[in-house]
Scaffold this active site. Structure first.
Site, mmCIF file in Angstrom:
data_model
loop_
_atom_site.group_PDB
_atom_site.id
_atom_site.type_symbol
_atom_site.label_atom_id
_atom_site.label_comp_id
_atom_site.label_asym_id
_atom_site.label_seq_id
_atom_site.Cartn_x
_atom_site.Cartn_y
_atom_site.Cartn_z
ATOM 1 N N ARG A 54 -38.092 75.782 -19.426
ATOM 2 C CA ARG A 54 -38.304 76.499 -18.170
ATOM 3 C C ARG A 54 -39.769 76.910 -18.075
ATOM 4 O O ARG A 54 -40.374 77.272 -19.089
ATOM 5 C CB ARG A 54 -37.445 77.779 -18.100
ATOM 6 C CG ARG A 54 -35.966 77.582 -18.312
ATOM 7 C CD ARG A 54 -35.290 76.710 -17.294
ATOM 8 N NE ARG A 54 -35.358 77.233 -15.939
ATOM 9 C CZ ARG A 54 -34.928 76.569 -14.869
ATOM 10 N NH1 ARG A 54 -34.406 75.365 -15.011
ATOM 11 N NH2 ARG A 54 -35.017 77.098 -13.675
ATOM 12 N N ASN A 77 -46.534 77.655 -27.573
ATOM 13 C CA ASN A 77 -45.667 76.560 -27.135
ATOM 14 C C ASN A 77 -45.951 75.326 -27.982
ATOM 15 O O ASN A 77 -47.084 75.094 -28.396
ATOM 16 C CB ASN A 77 -45.944 76.237 -25.659
ATOM 17 C CG ASN A 77 -45.062 75.106 -25.137
ATOM 18 O OD1 ASN A 77 -43.845 75.102 -25.324
ATOM 19 N ND2 ASN A 77 -45.676 74.123 -24.486
ATOM 20 N N ASP A 82 -49.089 73.582 -19.972
ATOM 21 C CA ASP A 82 -49.631 72.785 -21.081
ATOM 22 C C ASP A 82 -51.161 72.814 -21.150
ATOM 23 O O ASP A 82 -51.804 71.817 -21.490
ATOM 24 C CB ASP A 82 -49.128 71.329 -21.008
ATOM 25 C CG ASP A 82 -47.619 71.250 -21.114
ATOM 26 O OD1 ASP A 82 -47.020 72.113 -21.789
ATOM 27 O OD2 ASP A 82 -47.024 70.330 -20.518
ATOM 28 N N THR A 108 -34.306 71.879 -33.395
ATOM 29 C CA THR A 108 -34.813 71.430 -34.699
ATOM 30 C C THR A 108 -36.134 72.135 -35.034
ATOM 31 O O THR A 108 -36.393 72.423 -36.211
ATOM 32 C CB THR A 108 -35.006 69.905 -34.771
ATOM 33 O OG1 THR A 108 -36.000 69.495 -33.848
ATOM 34 C CG2 THR A 108 -33.707 69.164 -34.509
ATOM 35 N N LEU A 111 -42.441 79.587 -17.148
ATOM 36 C CA LEU A 111 -42.422 81.050 -17.030
ATOM 37 C C LEU A 111 -43.387 81.513 -15.931
ATOM 38 O O LEU A 111 -44.405 80.869 -15.676
ATOM 39 C CB LEU A 111 -42.795 81.672 -18.380
ATOM 40 C CG LEU A 111 -41.778 81.360 -19.497
ATOM 41 C CD1 LEU A 111 -42.398 81.517 -20.874
ATOM 42 C CD2 LEU A 111 -40.540 82.242 -19.341
ATOM 43 N N HIS A 132 -45.809 71.161 -27.798
ATOM 44 C CA HIS A 132 -45.752 70.074 -26.817
ATOM 45 C C HIS A 132 -45.858 68.740 -27.556
ATOM 46 O O HIS A 132 -46.709 68.588 -28.441
ATOM 47 C CB HIS A 132 -46.889 70.225 -25.807
ATOM 48 C CG HIS A 132 -46.830 69.188 -24.721
ATOM 49 N ND1 HIS A 132 -45.960 69.278 -23.664
ATOM 50 C CD2 HIS A 132 -47.517 68.031 -24.557
ATOM 51 C CE1 HIS A 132 -46.119 68.220 -22.880
ATOM 52 N NE2 HIS A 132 -47.049 67.443 -23.395
HETATM 53 C C1 GAR Z 1 -39.667 69.036 -28.969
HETATM 54 O O1 GAR Z 1 -40.038 67.706 -29.186
HETATM 55 C C2 GAR Z 1 -40.705 69.756 -28.132
HETATM 56 O O2 GAR Z 1 -42.017 69.320 -28.378
HETATM 57 C C3 GAR Z 1 -40.277 69.389 -26.746
HETATM 58 O O3 GAR Z 1 -38.871 69.474 -26.787
HETATM 59 C C4 GAR Z 1 -38.419 69.122 -28.097
HETATM 60 C C5 GAR Z 1 -37.438 70.177 -28.568
HETATM 61 O O4 GAR Z 1 -36.760 69.768 -29.704
HETATM 62 N N1 GAR Z 1 -40.838 70.300 -25.780
HETATM 63 C C6 GAR Z 1 -41.227 69.931 -24.573
HETATM 64 O O5 GAR Z 1 -41.127 68.800 -24.151
HETATM 65 C C7 GAR Z 1 -41.812 71.056 -23.737
HETATM 66 N N2 GAR Z 1 -42.232 70.557 -22.465
HETATM 67 P P1 GAR Z 1 -35.903 70.784 -30.586
HETATM 68 O O6 GAR Z 1 -34.925 71.501 -29.659
HETATM 69 O O7 GAR Z 1 -35.161 69.912 -31.547
HETATM 70 O O8 GAR Z 1 -36.837 71.727 -31.259
#
Ligand code: GAR
Length: 203
Positions: A91, A107, A145, A13, A93, A109
């Site tokens: 993942r 990134n 992070d 998304t 890196l 978060h």
């Molecule tokens: C998002 O909420 C992002 O912040 C999180 O995964 C989701 C991906 O959603 N990322 C993490 O937790 C990274 N550690 P999406 O596939 O719908 O964009």
């Protein structure tokens, strides 16, 4: 326009929000490739429906993290990528990869860093009992992070929130914050300084 790769592991998304932003004529960025470490995910379908090239680099097919990252790096070079967005890329890196792409790797978060690093940031926020959480876009450094913060948006935690309802509210904020942060970097308004801190272009 700055050539951008988006790395995903799932639904995509945030990828969708980045695609919608970058198709505007006013955007400083252009998504040239979407890479997923998981085959068959919805994000890949979204990218190909938008006419964007996709690649799968399945981590399960590589003997080491170095080989996996090396393959991603080769795809990025093949497409002449200048900026990489990690959009739900699950993942970690390698240091070698992160140092090579220092200042070019963003990134997203799902918390207001430096609170709630790592996995399940939304659950961590609920358990901590905070009334405000949010999302953060930051430059990636080796420590997970931890890099310099480009943009954040605060999101309230409501009384009856579940992990799902809070995650959904954070996701809506992410869809504003990530495209905005990408424009700042792609447009040269924000960059990573030598000292690891954000530098704003002065006018
Ligand atoms: C998002 O909420 C992002 O912040 C999180 O995964 C989701 C991906 O959603 N990322 C993490 O937790 C990274 N550690 P999406 O596939 O719908 O964009």
């Amino acid at each position: 326009r700055t050539r951008v790769a988006v790395l995903i592991s799932g639904t995509g998304t945030n990828l969708q929000a980045l695609m919608e932003q970058t198709k505007k004529p006013s955007s400083s960025a252009e998504i040239v490739v979407v890479i997923s470490n998981r085959p068959g995910v919805l994000g890949l379908k979204k990218a190909s429906m938008a006419g964007i090239q996709t690649r799968v680099v399945d981590h399960k097919l590589y003997g080491s993290r170095a080989e996996f990252d090396g393959t991603i790096d080769r795809v990025l070079e093949e497409f002449g990528v200048e900026v990489v967005c990690l959009a739900g890329f699950m993942r970690i890196l390698t240091g070698h990869f992160v140092r090579k792409w220092n200042g070019k790797l963003l990134n997203i978060h799902p918390s207001l860093l430096p609170s709630f690093k790592g996995v399940n940031a939304q659950k961590q926020a609920l358990l901590a009992g905070v009334r405000l959480t949010g999302c953060t876009v930051h430059f990636v450094v080796e420590e997970v992070d931890a890099g310099a913060i480009i943009a954040q948006e605060a999101v309230p935690v409501l009384v009856n929130d579940t992990e799902e309802s809070l995650s959904e509210r954070i996701r809506e904020a992410e869809h504003r914050t990530f495209p905005a942060a990408l424009e700042l970097v792609a447009g040269g308004v924000v960059r990573l300084g030598e000292d690891g801190r954000i530098v704003w272009r002065h006018h």
